[in-house]
Structures are given as C-alpha cells and as structure tokens.
Design a protein around this motif. Structure first.
Motif, PDB file in Angstrom:
ATOM      1  N   LEU A 110       0.824  -1.203   0.000  1.00 60.46           N
ATOM      2  CA  LEU A 110       0.000   0.000   0.000  1.00 60.46           C
ATOM      3  C   LEU A 110       0.863   1.261   0.000  1.00 60.46           C
ATOM      4  O   LEU A 110       0.550   2.230  -0.694  1.00 60.46           O
ATOM      5  CB  LEU A 110      -0.919   0.018   1.226  1.00 60.46           C
ATOM      6  N   LEU A 111       1.949   1.236   0.756  1.00 56.34           N
ATOM      7  CA  LEU A 111       2.844   2.399   0.784  1.00 56.34           C
ATOM      8  C   LEU A 111       3.433   2.649  -0.601  1.00 56.34           C
ATOM      9  O   LEU A 111       3.471   3.783  -1.080  1.00 56.34           O
ATOM     10  CB  LEU A 111       3.959   2.208   1.811  1.00 56.34           C
ATOM     11  N   GLU A 112       3.892   1.601  -1.266  1.00 51.59           N
ATOM     12  CA  GLU A 112       4.442   1.754  -2.621  1.00 51.59           C
ATOM     13  C   GLU A 112       3.381   2.255  -3.590  1.00 51.59           C
ATOM     14  O   GLU A 112       3.682   3.050  -4.479  1.00 51.59           O
ATOM     15  CB  GLU A 112       5.011   0.426  -3.114  1.00 51.59           C
ATOM     16  N   ALA A 113       2.142   1.798  -3.414  1.00 48.97           N
ATOM     17  CA  ALA A 113       1.059   2.239  -4.289  1.00 48.97           C
ATOM     18  C   ALA A 113       0.798   3.731  -4.128  1.00 48.97           C
ATOM     19  O   ALA A 113       0.579   4.440  -5.113  1.00 48.97           O
ATOM     20  CB  ALA A 113      -0.211   1.444  -4.004  1.00 48.97           C
ATOM     21  N   THR A 114       0.829   4.229  -2.878  1.00 50.28           N
ATOM     22  CA  THR A 114       0.588   5.659  -2.669  1.00 50.28           C
ATOM     23  C   THR A 114       1.777   6.512  -3.079  1.00 50.28           C
ATOM     24  O   THR A 114       1.614   7.689  -3.369  1.00 50.28           O
ATOM     25  CB  THR A 114       0.245   5.960  -1.195  1.00 50.28           C
ATOM     26  N   MET A 115       2.973   5.934  -3.135  1.00 48.69           N
ATOM     27  CA  MET A 115       4.180   6.682  -3.493  1.00 48.69           C
ATOM     28  C   MET A 115       4.422   6.762  -4.998  1.00 48.69           C
ATOM     29  O   MET A 115       5.298   7.495  -5.442  1.00 48.69           O
ATOM     30  CB  MET A 115       5.406   6.034  -2.842  1.00 48.69           C
ATOM     31  N   ARG A 116       3.673   6.043  -5.786  1.00 42.22           N
ATOM     32  CA  ARG A 116       3.939   5.979  -7.226  1.00 42.22           C
ATOM     33  C   ARG A 116       3.828   7.352  -7.867  1.00 42.22           C
ATOM     34  O   ARG A 116       2.957   8.132  -7.537  1.00 42.22           O
ATOM     35  CB  ARG A 116       2.956   5.027  -7.892  1.00 42.22           C
ATOM     36  N   THR A 117       4.726   7.612  -8.800  1.00 41.63           N
ATOM     37  CA  THR A 117       4.705   8.875  -9.542  1.00 41.63           C
ATOM     38  C   THR A 117       4.490   8.648 -11.037  1.00 41.63           C
ATOM     39  O   THR A 117       4.510   9.595 -11.809  1.00 41.63           O
ATOM     40  CB  THR A 117       6.031   9.644  -9.353  1.00 41.63           C
ATOM     41  N   ASP A 118       4.282   7.405 -11.438  1.00 38.77           N
ATOM     42  CA  ASP A 118       4.102   7.109 -12.861  1.00 38.77           C
ATOM     43  C   ASP A 118       2.633   7.103 -13.270  1.00 38.77           C
ATOM     44  O   ASP A 118       2.276   6.602 -14.320  1.00 38.77           O
ATOM     45  CB  ASP A 118       4.768   5.780 -13.235  1.00 38.77           C
ATOM     46  N   ASP A 119       1.758   7.698 -12.449  1.00 40.08           N
ATOM     47  CA  ASP A 119       0.332   7.710 -12.770  1.00 40.08           C
ATOM     48  C   ASP A 119      -0.037   8.815 -13.754  1.00 40.08           C
ATOM     49  O   ASP A 119      -1.027   8.719 -14.444  1.00 40.08           O
ATOM     50  CB  ASP A 119      -0.507   7.847 -11.500  1.00 40.08           C
ATOM     51  N   ILE A 120       0.773   9.866 -13.845  1.00 33.75           N
ATOM     52  CA  ILE A 120       0.473  10.968 -14.759  1.00 33.75           C
ATOM     53  C   ILE A 120       0.947  10.576 -16.150  1.00 33.75           C
ATOM     54  O   ILE A 120       2.130  10.371 -16.376  1.00 33.75           O
ATOM     55  CB  ILE A 120       1.150  12.264 -14.282  1.00 33.75           C
ATOM     56  N   GLY A 121       0.016  10.468 -17.061  1.00 37.24           N
ATOM     57  CA  GLY A 121       0.342  10.079 -18.418  1.00 37.24           C
ATOM     58  C   GLY A 121       0.621   8.595 -18.565  1.00 37.24           C
ATOM     59  O   GLY A 121       0.954   8.125 -19.635  1.00 37.24           O
ATOM     60  N   GLY A 122       0.494   7.856 -17.506  1.00 33.13           N
ATOM     61  CA  GLY A 122       0.756   6.420 -17.542  1.00 33.13           C
ATOM     62  C   GLY A 122      -0.542   5.634 -17.641  1.00 33.13           C
ATOM     63  O   GLY A 122      -1.568   6.121 -18.091  1.00 33.13           O
ATOM     64  N   SER A 123      -0.468   4.435 -17.176  1.00 32.69           N
ATOM     65  CA  SER A 123      -1.609   3.535 -17.230  1.00 32.69           C
ATOM     66  C   SER A 123      -2.704   3.983 -16.268  1.00 32.69           C
ATOM     67  O   SER A 123      -2.433   4.482 -15.170  1.00 32.69           O
ATOM     68  CB  SER A 123      -1.147   2.125 -16.856  1.00 32.69           C
ATOM     69  N   ALA A 124      -3.944   3.791 -16.675  1.00 32.45           N
ATOM     70  CA  ALA A 124      -5.080   4.115 -15.817  1.00 32.45           C
ATOM     71  C   ALA A 124      -5.099   3.211 -14.587  1.00 32.45           C
ATOM     72  O   ALA A 124      -5.568   3.611 -13.518  1.00 32.45           O
ATOM     73  CB  ALA A 124      -6.379   3.958 -16.595  1.00 32.45           C
ATOM     74  N   PHE A 125      -4.553   2.015 -14.712  1.00 34.96           N
ATOM     75  CA  PHE A 125      -4.541   1.071 -13.591  1.00 34.96           C
ATOM     76  C   PHE A 125      -3.564   1.517 -12.498  1.00 34.96           C
ATOM     77  O   PHE A 125      -3.785   1.250 -11.324  1.00 34.96           O
ATOM     78  CB  PHE A 125      -4.204  -0.334 -14.083  1.00 34.96           C
ATOM     79  N   VAL A 126      -2.503   2.215 -12.885  1.00 37.24           N
ATOM     80  CA  VAL A 126      -1.559   2.753 -11.903  1.00 37.24           C
ATOM     81  C   VAL A 126      -2.248   3.840 -11.080  1.00 37.24           C
ATOM     82  O   VAL A 126      -2.167   3.866  -9.850  1.00 37.24           O
ATOM     83  CB  VAL A 126      -0.299   3.310 -12.607  1.00 37.24           C
ATOM     84  N   LYS A 127      -2.941   4.734 -11.764  1.00 32.14           N
ATOM     85  CA  LYS A 127      -3.664   5.798 -11.065  1.00 32.14           C
ATOM     86  C   LYS A 127      -4.772   5.218 -10.196  1.00 32.14           C
ATOM     87  O   LYS A 127      -5.033   5.708  -9.091  1.00 32.14           O
ATOM     88  CB  LYS A 127      -4.245   6.789 -12.076  1.00 32.14           C
ATOM     89  N   LEU A 128      -5.405   4.163 -10.658  1.00 33.04           N
ATOM     90  CA  LEU A 128      -6.476   3.522  -9.898  1.00 33.04           C
ATOM     91  C   LEU A 128      -5.970   2.973  -8.573  1.00 33.04           C
ATOM     92  O   LEU A 128      -6.572   3.199  -7.520  1.00 33.04           O
ATOM     93  CB  LEU A 128      -7.121   2.398 -10.721  1.00 33.04           C
ATOM     94  N   VAL A 129      -4.847   2.254  -8.588  1.00 31.56           N
ATOM     95  CA  VAL A 129      -4.338   1.676  -7.343  1.00 31.56           C
ATOM     96  C   VAL A 129      -3.808   2.769  -6.424  1.00 31.56           C
ATOM     97  O   VAL A 129      -3.942   2.678  -5.194  1.00 31.56           O
ATOM     98  CB  VAL A 129      -3.289   0.572  -7.599  1.00 31.56           C
ATOM     99  N   LYS A 130      -3.230   3.821  -6.971  1.00 32.59           N
ATOM    100  CA  LYS A 130      -2.718   4.921  -6.151  1.00 32.59           C
ATOM    101  C   LYS A 130      -3.865   5.646  -5.454  1.00 32.59           C
ATOM    102  O   LYS A 130      -3.861   5.815  -4.235  1.00 32.59           O
ATOM    103  CB  LYS A 130      -1.932   5.892  -7.036  1.00 32.59           C
ATOM    104  N   GLN A 131      -4.849   6.071  -6.219  1.00 32.26           N
ATOM    105  CA  GLN A 131      -5.979   6.803  -5.646  1.00 32.26           C
ATOM    106  C   GLN A 131      -6.882   5.887  -4.820  1.00 32.26           C
ATOM    107  O   GLN A 131      -7.434   6.302  -3.795  1.00 32.26           O
ATOM    108  CB  GLN A 131      -6.787   7.491  -6.755  1.00 32.26           C
ATOM    109  N   GLY A 132      -7.018   4.630  -5.235  1.00 33.66           N
ATOM    110  CA  GLY A 132      -7.832   3.679  -4.483  1.00 33.66           C
ATOM    111  C   GLY A 132      -7.237   3.362  -3.125  1.00 33.66           C
ATOM    112  O   GLY A 132      -7.957   3.223  -2.129  1.00 33.66           O
TER     113      GLY A 132
END
Length: 181
Positions: A110-132
């Motif tokens: 969960l910590l790694e999911a909230t720390m991700r920075t590849d959600d902008i312009g990246g996969s929608a699934f990356v942004k989903l797990v980060k925001q979720g």
C-alpha cells in the motif's frame, strides 16, 4: 491598540520563518561563504527553476506534489500514522483481494502504491491503485468520507475490467481524496 499588539507575535513568527527558510536553502545548496565563490567558478550552475546542470543544458523541471490531508502524497509522507487495520507493508493483493494480483502482482504494498509517480500520463490502472489505496485509508480514518471501506474495495475490483472503467473510477477516487477534509 490591542489588535496591533496581538499581531506583533504573528509578524515576528512570519519573519523568523522566512529568514530560517532562506538560510536553510542557502546552506542546503552549499552557497555560504567561500563555497559561494567556489560554486561560481564551476561549470555546474543552479538554474532559476532549481535544477542543476551545465549552463548550456536544457533546464530541468521541478516536480511538485499536492499534499492535502487525504491525498496519496499525504499518506506516503508519513505525516500521520496509518490505521492499524492497514499497515504500510500490507500487500495490495491481500487488501483488495486476489483479483488485483493479476494487475499489480503479489508484492506491491500500500505504501508503494501511494508513493507511485508514474500515474500521470501512464496507465489508468496505476492511477487507480494509487488513488484507491488513498481512498481506502481515508475511508478508515476520515469521518464523512464519501466511500465506505468495503465500497472502495468493491469499486476498485470492478474497475479492473477495462482501461476506461479504471480511468473513470480513478477520477472518482481522486476527486473524493482531494475534496476530503
């Protein structure tokens, strides 16, 4: 007269904060005393945007992150303790269920999911797990958050069916996270 006396400590505190910030920044970049002269003689320069590099090089970009009380960046900063029910090292697959393993693997925490920075312009699934992940933390800790914990888990799993569904749900989670107080 009394209101002016009340404002004096605030003005003094603001002045001290600005001075300490200025001196901390100067010390952080090593531009104090003799180091300032030495830095001028080098080819490496500090650009006006804060990046470092050759004077003829392209300027770098300063990446800033919004850190409201409910955003993924806030939760990854460690500014507030995480709820006991969701430890930082908990695997996303354990928290959200086995269907998330196919998309995120068994080791993403969960910590790694909230720390991700590849959600902008990246996969929608990356942004989903980060925001979720942030939405789930908010559901457990913020009174009045628009989603319950079980709802966040169910909506995230439902959004894994397609890129379009993931985009829509990630946006909904992001709006809830950013409007939370």
């Amino acid at each position: 007269m009394g209101s002016q006396a009340a404002l004096r400590p605030l003005a003094l505190a603001g002045f001290v904060f600005l001075c300490s910030s200025f001196w901390a920044a100067n010390g952080m970049y090593g531009r104090v005393g003799a180091a300032a002269e030495e830095e001028e003689s080098r080819r490496m320069r500090l650009h006006t945007d804060g990046s470092r590099g050759d004077a003829r090089a392209w300027p770098g970009y300063l990446y800033t992150r919004a850190v409201g009380r409910c955003t993924p960046q806030f939760w990854s900063s460690g500014a507030e303790p995480w709820p006991n029910i969701l430890p930082q090292e908990a695997a996303v697959s354990k928290v959200f269920g086995s269907r998330s393993v196919e998309r995120y693997g068994p080791r993403l925490t969960l910590l790694e999911a909230t720390m991700r920075t590849d959600d902008i312009g990246g996969s929608a699934f990356v942004k989903l797990v980060k925001q979720g992940s942030a939405a789930l933390l908010n559901a457990y800790t913020r009174r009045g958050f628009p989603f319950d914990s079980w709802e966040v888990k169910a909506l995230l799993l439902e959004a894994l069916v397609s890129e379009e569904a993931a985009t829509v749900q990630a946006e909904r989670f992001e709006q809830a996270n950013e409007s939370c107080v």
